[in-house]
Design an enzyme around this catalytic site. Sequence first.
Site, PDB file in Angstrom:
ATOM      1  CD  GLN A  73      -2.304   7.213   2.640  1.00 57.59           C
ATOM      2  OE1 GLN A  73      -3.290   6.532   2.332  1.00 57.59           O
ATOM      3  NE2 GLN A  73      -2.148   7.728   3.836  1.00 57.59           N
ATOM      4  NE  ARG A 124       1.529  13.248  25.976  1.00 61.14           N
ATOM      5  CZ  ARG A 124       1.898  14.492  25.654  1.00 61.14           C
ATOM      6  NH1 ARG A 124       1.601  15.496  26.450  1.00 61.14           N
ATOM      7  NH2 ARG A 124       2.573  14.710  24.532  1.00 61.14           N
ATOM      8  NE  ARG A 135      16.484   1.917  35.950  1.00 64.80           N
ATOM      9  CZ  ARG A 135      17.749   1.886  35.608  1.00 64.80           C
ATOM     10  NH1 ARG A 135      18.519   0.874  35.973  1.00 64.80           N
ATOM     11  NH2 ARG A 135      18.277   2.823  34.868  1.00 64.80           N
ATOM     12  CE1 TYR A 163     -12.640   8.941  11.110  1.00 66.10           C
ATOM     13  CE2 TYR A 163     -14.454   9.137  12.656  1.00 66.10           C
ATOM     14  CZ  TYR A 163     -13.398   9.700  11.984  1.00 66.10           C
ATOM     15  OH  TYR A 163     -13.119  11.012  12.198  1.00 66.10           O
ATOM     16  CB  THR A 217       0.430  13.767   8.919  1.00 67.13           C
ATOM     17  OG1 THR A 217       1.457  13.117   9.660  1.00 67.13           O
ATOM     18  CG2 THR A 217      -0.839  13.757   9.713  1.00 67.13           C
ATOM     19  NE  ARG A 225      24.744  -8.753  37.139  1.00 68.01           N
ATOM     20  CZ  ARG A 225      25.848  -8.911  36.427  1.00 68.01           C
ATOM     21  NH1 ARG A 225      26.052 -10.020  35.716  1.00 68.01           N
ATOM     22  NH2 ARG A 225      26.769  -7.970  36.397  1.00 68.01           N
ATOM     23  CD  GLU A 246      -2.430   2.475  11.070  1.00 69.05           C
ATOM     24  OE1 GLU A 246      -2.298   2.252   9.854  1.00 69.05           O
ATOM     25  OE2 GLU A 246      -3.506   2.805  11.599  1.00 69.05           O
ATOM     26  CE1 TYR A 264      -3.982   2.155   0.713  1.00 73.53           C
ATOM     27  CE2 TYR A 264      -2.448   3.347   2.119  1.00 73.53           C
ATOM     28  CZ  TYR A 264      -3.657   3.281   1.457  1.00 73.53           C
ATOM     29  OH  TYR A 264      -4.540   4.336   1.520  1.00 73.53           O
TER      30      TYR A 264
END
Lengths: 668, 668
Positions: free
Chosen positions: B149, B532, B341, B286, B156, B318, B432, B147
């Site tokens: 494009q 966000r 972490r 959509y 965008t 470890r 995407e 595809y």
Amino acid sequence: MSNRWIQPGDNVDITNERKKCTFDIEKMSAFIHGGEDKLQRRREILEYVKSNKSLGDPQPIEFMTRNERVENASRKIVEMTNNTDQIDGSDFFGEGMYYQALTMGRDLHAMSLHYVMFIPTLQGQTDDEQLDHWLSLAIARAIVGTYAQTELGHGTNLSKLETTAHYDPKTEEFVLNSPTITAAKWWPGALGKSSNYAVVVAQLYTQGECKGPHPFIVQLREMDTHKPLKGITLGDIGPKLGINGSDNGFLLFDHVRIPRRHMLMRYSKVLPDGTYIKPQHSKLGYGTMVFVRSIMIKDQASQLGAASTIAIRYASVRRQGEIIPNSGEVQILDYQTQQYRLFPQLARAFAFLFAAYEIRDLYMKVTEQLTHGNTELLPEIHALSSGLKSVVSWDTAQGIEQCRLACGGHGYSQASAFPEIYGYAVGGCTYEGENIVMLQQVARFLMKAAEEVKKGSANLAEICAYIGRKGEQHSRFTSVDSYRDEDIVSDLEYVARQQVFRAYEKLRKAQQQANSETAWNSCSVELCKTSRWHVRLYLVKNFLAKVSTAPSDLRAVLHDVARLYAFDIITSSSGNFYENGYMREDQMNEIREGVYKCLHRIRPNAVSLVDSWDYDDRELKSVLGRRDGNVYPALLEWAKQSPLNKTEVLPTFDKYLGPMMREAKSKL
Amino acid sequence: MSNRWIQPGDNVDITNERKKCTFDIEKMSAFIHGGEDKLQRRREILEYVKSNKSLGDPQPIEFMTRNERVENASRKIVEMTNNTDQIDGSDFFGEGMYYQALTMGRDLHAMSLHYVMFIPTLQGQTDDEQLDHWLSLAIARAIVGTYAQTELGHGTNLSKLETTAHYDPKTEEFVLNSPTITAAKWWPGALGKSSNYAVVVAQLYTQGECKGPHPFIVQLREMDTHKPLKGITLGDIGPKLGINGSDNGFLLFDHVRIPRRHMLMRYSKVLPDGTYIKPQHSKLGYGTMVFVRSIMIKDQASQLGAASTIAIRYASVRRQGEIIPNSGEVQILDYQTQQYRLFPQLARAFAFLFAAYEIRDLYMKVTEQLTHGNTELLPEIHALSSGLKSVVSWDTAQGIEQCRLACGGHGYSQASAFPEIYGYAVGGCTYEGENIVMLQQVARFLMKAAEEVKKGSANLAEICAYIGRKGEQHSRFTSVDSYRDEDIVSDLEYVARQQVFRAYEKLRKAQQQANSETAWNSCSVELCKTSRWHVRLYLVKNFLAKVSTAPSDLRAVLHDVARLYAFDIITSSSGNFYENGYMREDQMNEIREGVYKCLHRIRPNAVSLVDSWDYDDRELKSVLGRRDGNVYPALLEWAKQSPLNKTEVLPTFDKYLGPMMREAKSKL
């Protein structure tokens, strides 16, 4: 104003950006690189490197196999070190790093550790007789050495290294051995294939006792054939996230005997009968460590500066989307979100570079003090350099990725150079002391300072004097325009101090319930935060101070950048500033608007600010970051060199996809 | 309790971890993967893939050159698609993704876009006659399509694509052309070397007018010889940060003629005389986009889950450093900093996976609604899926790097698989829909909702009902233990709502001073923040809700993980919660302690939690993350396969380093 970065044939958008510049770029470059003479020397070194074709690559290294890269790097490093008369060898921080960056790019090479670790270790750890013998061989390049300390199963905690060196008084030899697989030396640069010597750190045993890790010089390969010596197994450790032109290696010993005098004996000794003589000084090499850190920090700043340069230049030539419909696509640099992604990275690069200079100067000051037996500043500066190493390497890695992502799809291509820059720079989070371990070292120092302040016995040097100060109860901020440098510093000092004492109290409480080490562990996340604030405060303070020393016509633009750096830190951690009502929301909102104002003010100077870092295309090696802005034709030319494009049809087409399609077709 | 992850010969430390597990792992695996039947199918697919040697790699791909990787991938994809009867083809979300992950690893391949874009576009955009012709060819694998494009200069903003398709009524053909270099198609997967067909998006011109971008099916290469057709220039775009087994390509047209009926004519048409027929519906696809996003989010969750698995297993085997002196080195998983972490990354992986399931279910609900002409939920879910795509891909990339860095030096080696996982996953921030662009789309939706609320005309669906609610003035938090799920959600809703209206007010003010588009740009950073928070709120809410549906004996441990996820978000943005005195410092401090409590509670179950994600070593492809924990011997075996180790002495030694040393020696 003349602008050496504008040339005929350049992309129009990037030229227009350069015409908008409001300051003298050459003056800025000189300020950034430490003076006009330094800038002049950069240009001379660049000319030399460009004129010597043997210092170049026959094709971009991203198209080479790993074996080709290693070969190419070894060819160049020999040529580079054949011509060290081109630079001032005493100025590695300046000329040496630049010469190496231009020649070797972002790959390490066969002699990286030879110069950075092997020779310095010989200089620091041998006695006079040993030094005479080994140093001349190493400097003449009659041997190539590396430094083998880290093991497969052991990194930060040296005391648990497993490689052993048992002294045998009968033959006056040490027997080196790797008793387990986890004892394999692992990671040393150029150990796999290039080096024929190494300083090996091993547990010294004599007269039945272990005396802890000590350095030994060990021959690994035959001088003529370069074959591994008997009892020695070694090789390359395989591909990595970055630096794949370097043959980081592994090394196993099977009872390899070396003469007694191959132990480096400047401090500890083993006499012929096996008697062990203890070292007189225990803590050494702090000074050198600080110097290595100053180089690392400068290198990180330089990588982040390069990433910012690439992304800001590209954002000035890339047009995409319309802000106002039907008025044409805009330069993506006009989007506030793009500026918010990129300009703070550039600001960080400045902050880190200026910190590197400062650490180098402090190192020289401390070295001077040490010659008079004065160790006053040493712990403070050692802590600061450890902390800087952690914060700078992490922010640099993050910043490089932001720059890359801001370039969209093309940032993902190796043509952008970002994958290489990131892979190279992010290693700094781990080597020379893992970041989280470093931050805890800094925290130990800060907790000691806090304890002294509490006891009223503190005698703190400038860098952490804030811990002992009372400080303001409320921020003095009234408006962004009247927000003075000393107010900014005072606000950061408040938060840093709060965090020091918050961690201190938490630790004290924990120590009442558990032994000191378990207590420390239960507070370690807060302790790391404490160290980070200590470093951030230093970075902001140093940046603002440096700007105030800039030539007056550069100060305005640099001040915008420094304030962006500070405002970004403050608004990203607003919670810390709200505590105890120190700052109000309306104040924070104003500072947040201050961020956007800084972005807006920096916008017209953005391309020229990165130009003034004085990166040549030769150093950037990025199609997206080209000086001339002619990105698209260059991307196409670059892609055509892909090894997949050597033939129009891949030879393997007839093995898999071809037969699949033919068979399917025949069945339809 | 029996534990299938414990086997004889395993590393003792990892076995001990597994013995500590407090829940039924098989039950947890079934919960994670959507039921016992799904889990059973995973095991069957795994067995099949393991049994078919042709689906494997002859050596780890990290030792292959790029050409070898592309060949290897094309060999495997043919074999994989020869055997699709092994899976339920209608379940790509489940079985398809797993089958592909096991076979193809983290490289895309010659037919990635064939299945994900080429065939779906044919299905969605062709008229019935066209569908009959092309779909059968594509499904039979008689042609391989991609595809095309995106262009070199255009991503965008589709409306500015430069490739043209001029209709010529004389011959009833379109003439495809790339008028500039920036018009080159750039990036499509498998375009460079593998595909012989493509759907090409080009600006349609007929009867002297431009009708905007439309899709055309274009043959690129001769069927038999696979040579590019006349007028077509194409090739590979070169190496990238990741997915180097895929030949992403470029494509240039020089007046290439295709029949009129090669325009995909389901919606728009060009009649033989050149008359253009407009599409009846303008916004389509959509729904498909939402489905693709659900797959992307699941894939990202799976990569972060894999990274967490590798890092947590490695941290259990470890040993480094001593917490209590002379009591032996500890598992690094015992350090609070290490837990801090790693565990939040695992928590994110859960949050994202559960969100992916929910989006898939919502997609099915919407599809069902659409068949009844009901489009009510579509904008809301489209916005949510765009926002999730952005937040999830960014947090995933960050999380993977945290996992990698937590493994110290070995994380930097490609043996860890981290460089590959990161390179693969971080692409999701860009493809995407670039993340920042996506977040602004979400913000447009949220600003519309805010406007409606202000006007009192809001009719908000569940996902953004919080915008219209009044909510609490102060957090209901009293203690971590009594902090109910609904209180957590309420606190996040407060912050999300505050941010929506803060951005809304800022935007309104800006609109009074500038045109609407410039105003938007000046608020865009705040608008992205708004999106966000909208997404984070959704993720927390959905995670907590999902946990409440878990089998009762799994809920306690899952609840710890979900709370860690929420507490981490709250404490990382404390400033937002302090605003208007909504939360007090003592409350925030308690929640911060809550983070450490969660870490402590998760610690004994950590290895079993990652085990229950059910990754086989075949899928992880990580020496550090091996099920058996026998990391060190495996690292050595892996390294020995490095191409640099094929000979003891590199053949190039005698070209550079050898002569250098010999000459130096002769002069000494």
